[in-house]
Motif scaffolding. Structure first.
Motif, short mmCIF file in Angstrom:
data_model
loop_
_atom_site.label_atom_id
_atom_site.label_comp_id
_atom_site.label_asym_id
_atom_site.label_seq_id
_atom_site.Cartn_x
_atom_site.Cartn_y
_atom_site.Cartn_z
N THR A 120 0.83 -1.21 0.00
CA THR A 120 0.00 0.00 0.00
C THR A 120 0.87 1.26 0.00
O THR A 120 0.62 2.19 -0.77
CB THR A 120 -0.95 0.00 1.21
OG1 THR A 120 -1.78 -1.15 1.15
CG2 THR A 120 -1.81 1.25 1.24
N SER A 121 1.89 1.28 0.83
CA SER A 121 2.77 2.45 0.93
C SER A 121 3.47 2.74 -0.39
O SER A 121 3.55 3.90 -0.80
CB SER A 121 3.82 2.23 2.02
OG SER A 121 3.22 2.15 3.27
N LEU B 162 1.01 4.13 -2.99
CA LEU B 162 0.68 5.53 -2.70
C LEU B 162 1.87 6.45 -2.98
O LEU B 162 1.69 7.57 -3.43
CB LEU B 162 0.23 5.68 -1.25
CG LEU B 162 -1.11 5.03 -0.91
CD1 LEU B 162 -1.39 5.10 0.59
CD2 LEU B 162 -2.24 5.67 -1.70
N GLY C 299 2.97 5.20 -7.20
CA GLY C 299 1.97 4.92 -8.22
C GLY C 299 2.36 3.69 -9.03
O GLY C 299 3.45 3.14 -8.86
#
Length: 83
Positions: free
Chosen positions: A34-35, A38, A41
């Protein structure tokens, strides 16, 4: 569509700082994915993978094998981890 999501997750985990020697938990793997998505991209994650395969192909192959193993474990465990 599912393959695209799996590919993005693999690229994101690949460019993360997690190391196989850390034996990261499922939650750590999910948070790293997830990191990175974010932060970089989808294009940035793919570019990071491409750069590593171009610069250090032998190391990149080993890392991608580890990534695929980690993702297979996350997928077989079912629903997202409880926080």
């Amino acid at each position: 569509m599912i393959n695209t999501v799996k590919d993005l997750a693999a690229e994101a985990l690949f460019v993360s700082c997690l190391q196989p020697s850390e034996d990261p938990s499922r939650t750590a793997v999910e948070e790293a994915i997830t990191s990175m998505i974010l932060l970089y991209g989808s294009d940035g994650c793919a570019a990071g993978v491409a750069t590593e395969f171009g610069d250090h192909p032998d190391v990149a192959v080993r890392r991608m094998r580890w990534v695929q193993t980690e993702l297979a474990e996350v997928v077989t465990m079912g629903a997202p981890a409880m926080r």
